[in-house]
Scaffold this active site. Structure first.
Site, PDB file in Angstrom:
ATOM      1  N   ASN A 108      -1.429  -4.491  -5.392  1.00 51.57           N
ATOM      2  CA  ASN A 108      -0.468  -4.083  -4.356  1.00 51.57           C
ATOM      3  C   ASN A 108       0.990  -4.401  -4.711  1.00 51.57           C
ATOM      4  OD1 ASN A 108      -2.720  -4.712  -1.542  1.00 51.57           O
ATOM      5  ND2 ASN A 108      -2.236  -2.785  -2.567  1.00 51.57           N
ATOM      6  N   ASP A 143      -8.076  -0.311   5.308  1.00 57.43           N
ATOM      7  CA  ASP A 143      -7.332   0.778   4.674  1.00 57.43           C
ATOM      8  C   ASP A 143      -6.804   1.761   5.727  1.00 57.43           C
ATOM      9  OD1 ASP A 143      -6.235   2.277   2.681  1.00 57.43           O
ATOM     10  OD2 ASP A 143      -8.119   3.114   1.948  1.00 57.43           O
TER      11      ASP A 143
HETATM   12  C1  FPP Z   1      -4.027  -0.663   3.155  1.00 64.97           C
HETATM   13  O1  FPP Z   1      -3.474   0.428   3.814  1.00 64.97           O
HETATM   14  C2  FPP Z   1      -3.535  -1.886   3.728  1.00 64.97           C
HETATM   15  C3  FPP Z   1      -2.869  -2.853   3.036  1.00 64.97           C
HETATM   16  C4  FPP Z   1      -2.599  -2.805   1.613  1.00 64.97           C
HETATM   17  C5  FPP Z   1      -2.387  -4.039   3.732  1.00 64.97           C
HETATM   18  C6  FPP Z   1      -3.356  -4.592   4.703  1.00 64.97           C
HETATM   19  C7  FPP Z   1      -2.690  -5.561   5.572  1.00 64.97           C
HETATM   20  C8  FPP Z   1      -2.900  -5.630   6.905  1.00 64.97           C
HETATM   21  C9  FPP Z   1      -3.854  -4.794   7.638  1.00 64.97           C
HETATM   22  C10 FPP Z   1      -2.236  -6.633   7.717  1.00 64.97           C
HETATM   23  C11 FPP Z   1      -2.649  -7.962   7.191  1.00 64.97           C
HETATM   24  C12 FPP Z   1      -2.413  -8.997   8.106  1.00 64.97           C
HETATM   25  C13 FPP Z   1      -2.331 -10.281   7.759  1.00 64.97           C
HETATM   26  C14 FPP Z   1      -2.400 -11.248   8.815  1.00 64.97           C
HETATM   27  C15 FPP Z   1      -2.140 -10.762   6.392  1.00 64.97           C
HETATM   28  P1  FPP Z   1      -2.549   1.406   2.990  1.00 64.97           P
HETATM   29  O2  FPP Z   1      -1.149   0.934   3.118  1.00 64.97           O
HETATM   30  O3  FPP Z   1      -3.046   1.517   1.598  1.00 64.97           O
HETATM   31  O4  FPP Z   1      -2.776   2.741   3.790  1.00 64.97           O
HETATM   32  P2  FPP Z   1      -2.764   4.200   3.183  1.00 64.97           P
HETATM   33  O5  FPP Z   1      -3.910   4.280   2.211  1.00 64.97           O
HETATM   34  O6  FPP Z   1      -2.974   5.066   4.375  1.00 64.97           O
HETATM   35  O7  FPP Z   1      -1.430   4.425   2.530  1.00 64.97           O
END
Ligand code: FPP
Length: 255
Positions: free
Chosen positions: A77, A29
């Protein structure tokens, strides 16, 4: 003021390499907040987050972790803006296109849980290819949760069990924990299906529909770092915290 190198040295001293958790699950996250803090678009956070996935995969494999499960895309998502969803759908392509040789070199096998049939065809293709290309690897399993939701998983498992009861393959009275565990998307992991340690980055302390069945007795470690800032040292620190916990699984501690 305490200095960071001192903290790291303490972490290394305390880490017991003989008690590395077999299965670690991570809710990655904070990509968006990492980007926002740098006045970058959210996708820059995801891009950097992908680099962290590479670093942490190798670090976990080097430590002797047997299964590393990463929550990469949830069934919720899809509600994000389409430009962000499209970018997240491209990430596995970028990741596997550049990283499969390293995975093979490190004997890491790729596995996926979630409904990948709903992903765009090129993403499905690359994911399936990575699974096939690493099928011979006998080291750590890198398990990506892609289009995964814990409640969705439980519903699917329940339906599968109900069908077995309907066809007479199983009686309702015989449905137990083991039957349900095997019907989950982690069923093929057998004894390794349940994470010993759950890590969530970025300071949030909730499960967000992740592995609701499997996390029943896991230790939770919440870290303040955003996922793009997480690294091998952060992983070691979380494992050290885990090693300081006393797992009782509902029983009494051995004294
Ligand atoms: C959450 O952060 C992250 C995600 C929903 C996506 C996670 C994906 C990756 C880390 C890369 C994945 C890599 C591969 C190889 C598939 P957020 O966007 O919710 O962050 P925030 O809460 O700060 O907005």
């Amino acid at each position: 003021m305490f200095s960071k190198p001192k903290e790291k040295a303490a972490t290394e001293q305390m880490l017991d390499l003989d008690r590395i958790p077999a299965h670690i699950a991570i809710i990655m996250d904070g990509n968006g907040r990492w980007a926002k803090a740098r006045h970058l678009p959210r996708i820059a956070g995801h891009q950097q987050g992908m680099q962290t996935v590479k670093k942490v995969t190798i670090a976990a494999s080097d430590l002797g972790v047997k299964v590393l499960t990463l929550y990469a895309f949830s069934t919720e998502n899809w509600k994000r803006p389409s430009s962000e969803v499209n970018f997240l759908m491209q990430l596995p392509i970028k990741f596997f296109d550049t990283f499969v040789p390293d995975l093979i070199k490190n004997n890491v096998r790729v596995m996926v849980m979630g409904d990948i049939s709903a992903l765009p065809a090129p993403t499905q293709k690359v994911v399936n290819q990575a699974i096939a290309d690493t099928a011979h690897c006998t080291g750590m399993i890198l398990n990506f949760a892609l289009n995964y939701g814990g409640r969705d998983e439980i519903i699917r498992a329940t339906k599968a069990i109900a069908k077995r009861v309907q066809t007479g393959d199983l009686t309702a009275d015989n449905v137990d924990e083991s039957v349900l565990s095997q019907a989950m998307m982690t069923g093929s992991l057998g004894d390794l299906a349940d994470p010993d340690l759950l890590i969530r980055t970025s300071g949030e302390e909730r499960l967000s529909n992740f592995m609701l069945w499997q996390l029943a007795y896991s230790e939770f470690v919440f870290v303040d770092q955003h996922w793009p800032d997480f690294d091998g040292e952060s992983l070691k620190a979380a494992i050290t915290t885990f090693q300081g916990r006393h797992r009782r699984f509902g029983g009494l501690e051995n004294k």
